[in-house]
Design an enzyme around this catalytic site. Structure first.
Site, PDB file in Angstrom:
ATOM      1  N   GLU A  27      10.407   1.811  10.321  1.00  0.00           N
ATOM      2  CA  GLU A  27      11.348   2.836  10.310  1.00  0.00           C
ATOM      3  C   GLU A  27      10.571   3.888  10.486  1.00  0.00           C
ATOM      4  O   GLU A  27       9.972   4.488   9.751  1.00  0.00           O
ATOM      5  CB  GLU A  27      11.943   2.605   9.028  1.00  0.00           C
ATOM      6  CG  GLU A  27      13.549   3.618   8.919  1.00  0.00           C
ATOM      7  CD  GLU A  27      13.281   4.789   8.150  1.00  0.00           C
ATOM      8  OE1 GLU A  27      12.930   5.938   8.813  1.00  0.00           O
ATOM      9  OE2 GLU A  27      13.268   4.565   7.102  1.00  0.00           O
ATOM     10  N   CYS A  54      13.373  11.405   7.173  1.00  0.00           N
ATOM     11  CA  CYS A  54      13.396  10.992   8.434  1.00  0.00           C
ATOM     12  C   CYS A  54      14.984  11.151   8.852  1.00  0.00           C
ATOM     13  O   CYS A  54      15.121  11.213  10.309  1.00  0.00           O
ATOM     14  CB  CYS A  54      12.943   9.404   8.598  1.00  0.00           C
ATOM     15  SG  CYS A  54      13.750   8.395   7.560  1.00  0.00           S
ATOM     16  N   LYS A  92       0.952  -1.166   0.025  1.00  0.00           N
ATOM     17  CA  LYS A  92       0.245   0.164  -0.004  1.00  0.00           C
ATOM     18  C   LYS A  92       0.798   1.169  -0.044  1.00  0.00           C
ATOM     19  O   LYS A  92       1.240   1.612   0.951  1.00  0.00           O
ATOM     20  CB  LYS A  92      -0.873   0.134   1.306  1.00  0.00           C
ATOM     21  CG  LYS A  92      -1.913   1.010   1.098  1.00  0.00           C
ATOM     22  CD  LYS A  92      -2.583   1.742   2.297  1.00  0.00           C
ATOM     23  CE  LYS A  92      -1.759   2.845   2.827  1.00  0.00           C
ATOM     24  NZ  LYS A  92      -1.850   4.062   2.041  1.00  0.00           N
ATOM     25  N   GLU A 138      10.041  16.876  14.975  1.00  0.00           N
ATOM     26  CA  GLU A 138      10.585  16.473  13.595  1.00  0.00           C
ATOM     27  C   GLU A 138      10.080  17.356  12.758  1.00  0.00           C
ATOM     28  O   GLU A 138       8.628  17.153  12.437  1.00  0.00           O
ATOM     29  CB  GLU A 138      10.413  15.078  13.424  1.00  0.00           C
ATOM     30  CG  GLU A 138      10.887  14.870  11.797  1.00  0.00           C
ATOM     31  CD  GLU A 138      10.604  13.009  11.671  1.00  0.00           C
ATOM     32  OE1 GLU A 138      11.450  12.524  10.836  1.00  0.00           O
ATOM     33  OE2 GLU A 138       9.674  12.658  12.466  1.00  0.00           O
TER      34      GLU A 138
END
Length: 490
Positions: free
Chosen positions: A258, A292, A182, A386
């Protein structure tokens, strides 16, 4: 090999289910928009929970026969995929630019890394060896076999869609598993349907790969909370990753995660200043900071702080911004309005908290100016969150101990970097930072197909690449053979 067109107009309005391109019919559609122009470049079907069920059922049916194929057959499919990617390089780069806002530098790096993942995967069918082990029982032989886990679910993100889908899909197929993918709803082509085209042309059997585009809010739970997959590979935010992990674990499915990062770029008093700034610019602003493993915080020793801030701001102010299809552009668009607004809010809040904008801070449409913030501390919005944008908060520190404490003051532990001409100092700091990956005299944006990739703390579970992903996607089976009659105590 079938030569398939890969332009945005190539007809992506279908799902790839059980080896067949399935028309949208009465399904809802997802509009795929160019994040720079906001023009629609394609539409794809929004998959349903029934589509997810069909994909998983087909995968379960196809997997056993695929796993029985000799290693050269599975490696052959991966090699054919490598050839396809090589032959369609320019088309893939164009799709990455138009769908994900990737500049030439970023899309080229992404394509190279994805090809490296494929090249590594081509070796996996020949590396699934087992072992013999001596037994404590007389006359017994022990055999430990490595086997595919079965079916692998993959939920991939929008920022590096081709690479981050390929790094899970290619190893899973190579090791004899079947896959249901997906992709993110912002990048359903380069993160999903493109891989279907590639592996179909490469000769993967029907059912071994299905691609179900769809909105996470509508089918994400169906992908993650399904009884068929034995591994669920997810790349995305920590918040969503924790939800995925709970759902997968409820079915005893292994979550391979992750997740987010809050990565530091530590510049010590012994750093080569220009070299540290070079790394800081690249690590903060590649793909507009939408990674990331990008630099989220610059921790700079007070002796170099003013010079570093000035040089970083000068470099940032001169980065070309605009259309990612222009080869000179370095800073392209943010993926969508909600992400842009979040970044701008972090900047505004951080300024209200006492930081200074050295350069940037504004935007033109979805293009956010590369922004350098000084007078930042670790608790300000752009530093403790973040931010996932072209923002470089610069935090001063006075000692190695303080730098380490600042670096570790986060729930995340994904990547990082340390600059010092004194390698003993750099290694000591690097060893004490709680992170899965760290790079000395470089920057955090590194990914090599043969080296373990993953984080500590709330940055994820498990590792991708090399032997690590081989361990994630296979399981061991102990088989013993009692060759001589055994004496039992009763």
């Amino acid at each position: 090999m079938t030569d398939l067109p890969l332009s945005p107009e190539s007809g992506w309005n279908a799902l790839y289910l059980a080896g067949e391109w399935t028309a949208a019919d009465d399904r809802d559609s997802i509009s795929v928009e160019n994040p720079y122009t906001r023009e629609e470049i394609a539409t794809v079907p929004a998959g349903t929970e029934a589509d997810v069920d069909r994909a998983y059922e087909a995968a379960a049916e196809a997997q056993a026969s695929w796993a029985r194929q000799p290693p050269q057959a599975r490696a052959g499919v991966i090699s054919a995929a490598i050839e396809f990617v090589r032959d369609h390089r320019d088309e893939i780069l164009e799709l990455l630019a138009l769908e994900s806002g990737s500049t030439a530098v970023k899309s080229t790096a992404e394509l190279q890394t994805a090809r490296g993942m494929l090249q590594q995967a081509a070796s996996y069918p020949f590396r699934m060896d087992g072992e013999h082990a001596d037994s404590i029982v007389p006359g017994k032989e022990n055999v430990v076999e490595r086997r595919p886990v079965g079916v692998v679910g993959v939920i991939s993100p929008w920022n590096f869609p081709f690479h981050l889908s390929m790094r899970a899909v290619a190893p899973a197929i190579a090791t004899g598993n079947a896959v249901v993918l997906k992709p993110a709803s912002s990048t359903p082509i380069t993160g999903g349907l493109l891989l279907a085209r590639i592996f179909e042309a490469a000769g993967v059997p029907e059912g071994v790969l299905s691609v179900v585009p769809g909105r996470g809010s509508e089918i994400g739970d169906a992908i993650a909370d399904h009884e068929v997959p034995r591994v669920l590979a997810f790349t995305g935010s920590t918040e969503i990753g924790q939800r995925v992990a709970r759902q997968a674990a409820g079915n005893c499915t292994l979550p391979a995660l992750e997740l987010g990062g809050n990565n530091v770029h530590v510049v010590t008093e012994n750093a080569a200043l220009e070299r540290a700034v070079d790394g800081g610019v690249f690590g903060s602003f590649l793909h507009q900071g939408q990674a990331c493993i990008s630099i989220n915080r610059h921790l700079v020793h007070e002796e170099l702080y003013d010079d570093y801030v000035g040089m970083l701001a000068d470099r940032a102010a001169n980065l070309p911004t605009g259309d990612p299809t222009d080869e000179d552009t370095i800073i392209g668009p943010i993926i969508d309005e909600s992400q842009r607004d979040r970044i701008l809010e972090y900047i505004q809040t951080t300024v209200e908290e006492g930081a200074t904008v050295e350069t940037g801070g504004g935007h033109d449409g979805l293009v956010v100016e590369p922004t350098v913030l000084s007078d930042v501390d670790n608790d300000m919005a752009a530093a403790c969150n973040e931010h996932f944008g072209p923002v470089a908060p610069v935090i001063p520190y006075a000692s190695d101990t303080e730098a380490i404490e600042l670096a570790n003051d986060t729930i995340h532990g994904l990547s990082g970097s340390v600059h010092s001409e004194d390698l003993d100092q750099a290694r000591t700091i690097a060893d004490r930072i709680e992170t899965g990956m760290i790079h000395i005299n470089d920057q955090p944006m590194n990914d090599e197909p043969h080296v373990p990739f993953g984080g500590m703390k709330q940055s994820g579970l498990g590792r991708y690449n090399g032997e690590s992903i081989l361990d994630e996607l296979t399981t061991t089976k102990w088989l013993s053979i009692q060759r001589e009659p055994r004496k039992y105590p009763f």
